[in-house]
Motif scaffolding. Structure first.
Motif, mmCIF file in Angstrom:
data_model
loop_
_atom_site.group_PDB
_atom_site.id
_atom_site.type_symbol
_atom_site.label_atom_id
_atom_site.label_comp_id
_atom_site.label_asym_id
_atom_site.label_seq_id
_atom_site.Cartn_x
_atom_site.Cartn_y
_atom_site.Cartn_z
ATOM 1 N N ALA A 34 0.920 -1.049 0.001
ATOM 2 C CA ALA A 34 0.094 -0.016 -0.027
ATOM 3 C C ALA A 34 0.815 1.232 0.024
ATOM 4 O O ALA A 34 0.561 2.160 -0.908
ATOM 5 C CB ALA A 34 -0.937 0.052 1.246
ATOM 6 N N SER A 35 1.802 1.259 0.945
ATOM 7 C CA SER A 35 2.726 2.233 0.890
ATOM 8 C C SER A 35 3.540 2.530 -0.276
ATOM 9 O O SER A 35 3.496 3.857 -0.806
ATOM 10 C CB SER A 35 3.908 2.504 2.020
ATOM 11 O OG SER A 35 4.397 1.217 2.068
ATOM 12 N N THR A 36 3.883 1.552 -1.255
ATOM 13 C CA THR A 36 4.588 1.549 -2.390
ATOM 14 C C THR A 36 3.885 2.257 -3.376
ATOM 15 O O THR A 36 3.913 3.035 -4.205
ATOM 16 C CB THR A 36 4.959 0.299 -2.710
ATOM 17 O OG1 THR A 36 6.087 -0.132 -1.704
ATOM 18 C CG2 THR A 36 5.956 0.362 -4.237
ATOM 19 N N ARG A 37 2.419 1.850 -3.286
ATOM 20 C CA ARG A 37 1.511 2.203 -4.251
ATOM 21 C C ARG A 37 1.407 3.686 -4.117
ATOM 22 O O ARG A 37 1.302 4.472 -5.265
ATOM 23 C CB ARG A 37 0.025 1.608 -4.204
ATOM 24 C CG ARG A 37 0.109 0.274 -4.755
ATOM 25 C CD ARG A 37 -1.308 -0.450 -4.983
ATOM 26 N NE ARG A 37 -2.015 -0.765 -3.644
ATOM 27 C CZ ARG A 37 -1.722 -2.091 -3.168
ATOM 28 N NH1 ARG A 37 -0.935 -2.780 -3.522
ATOM 29 N NH2 ARG A 37 -2.277 -2.188 -2.019
ATOM 30 N N LEU A 38 1.189 4.365 -2.715
ATOM 31 C CA LEU A 38 1.040 5.649 -2.578
ATOM 32 C C LEU A 38 2.102 6.406 -3.101
ATOM 33 O O LEU A 38 2.225 7.475 -3.814
ATOM 34 C CB LEU A 38 0.791 5.837 -1.156
ATOM 35 C CG LEU A 38 -0.717 5.771 -0.710
ATOM 36 C CD1 LEU A 38 -0.513 5.600 0.935
ATOM 37 C CD2 LEU A 38 -1.687 6.340 -1.044
ATOM 38 N N LEU A 39 3.240 5.751 -2.942
ATOM 39 C CA LEU A 39 4.587 6.642 -3.401
ATOM 40 C C LEU A 39 4.772 6.740 -4.799
ATOM 41 O O LEU A 39 4.937 7.764 -5.264
ATOM 42 C CB LEU A 39 6.013 5.979 -2.667
ATOM 43 C CG LEU A 39 7.243 6.568 -2.970
ATOM 44 C CD1 LEU A 39 7.238 8.116 -2.381
ATOM 45 C CD2 LEU A 39 8.610 5.874 -2.499
ATOM 46 N N ILE A 40 4.251 5.576 -5.585
ATOM 47 C CA ILE A 40 4.413 5.452 -6.910
ATOM 48 C C ILE A 40 3.528 6.700 -7.479
ATOM 49 O O ILE A 40 3.702 7.448 -8.514
ATOM 50 C CB ILE A 40 4.087 4.172 -7.607
ATOM 51 C CG1 ILE A 40 5.400 3.347 -7.326
ATOM 52 C CG2 ILE A 40 3.749 4.229 -9.203
ATOM 53 C CD1 ILE A 40 4.832 1.957 -7.363
#
Length: 130
Positions: A34-40
């Protein structure tokens, strides 16, 4: 699915576990996905900025990085309208940049700071245009 190894401080791991429990993620991997998707998504939003815009850049960094921030910001005086610098607890600094000008220059400033400063928080916020 690929498996990766990540090194984290004990404090950060505790915060991830607390977030997992609070939000209801099934495990740590879900938190990271989830955090990676937000960063992307945040990066894609920045990449779509174009033209003459106004924005705010928020940066929280260790106090020992002040000189490097100053060195970088001097190359962007053409887009920095205002800068507010405040010392926070724990030897941290808050930098608030009010920017006006070319969106590409704002992305460049944000990326240079992120690459060269061990930051605790960094966010480029585009402001609504008329």
């Amino acid at each position: 699915m690929a498996i990766i190894s990540v090194s984290l401080s004990e404090k950060l791991l505790q915060e991830i576990d607390a977030l997992k429990d609070e939000v209801g993620f099934s495990g740590r991997s879900e938190v990271f996905r989830a955090s990676t998707r937000l960063l992307i998504a945040d990066n894609e939003e920045k990449n779509k900025l174009e033209g003459y815009i106004n924005s705010i850049l928020i940066l929280i960094h260790p106090k020992k990085s002040e000189d490097k921030v100053t060195q970088i910001k001097h190359n962007f005086e053409d887009i920095i309208n205002t800068q507010i610098h405040s010392h926070l607890h724990g030897n941290q600094c808050l930098e608030l940049f009010i920017l006006e000008g070319d969106a590409g220059r704002m992305r460049e400033l944000s990326r240079l700071l992120n690459r060269n400063i061990k930051f605790l928080y960094s966010k480029l916020v585009p402001l609504p245009q008329e």
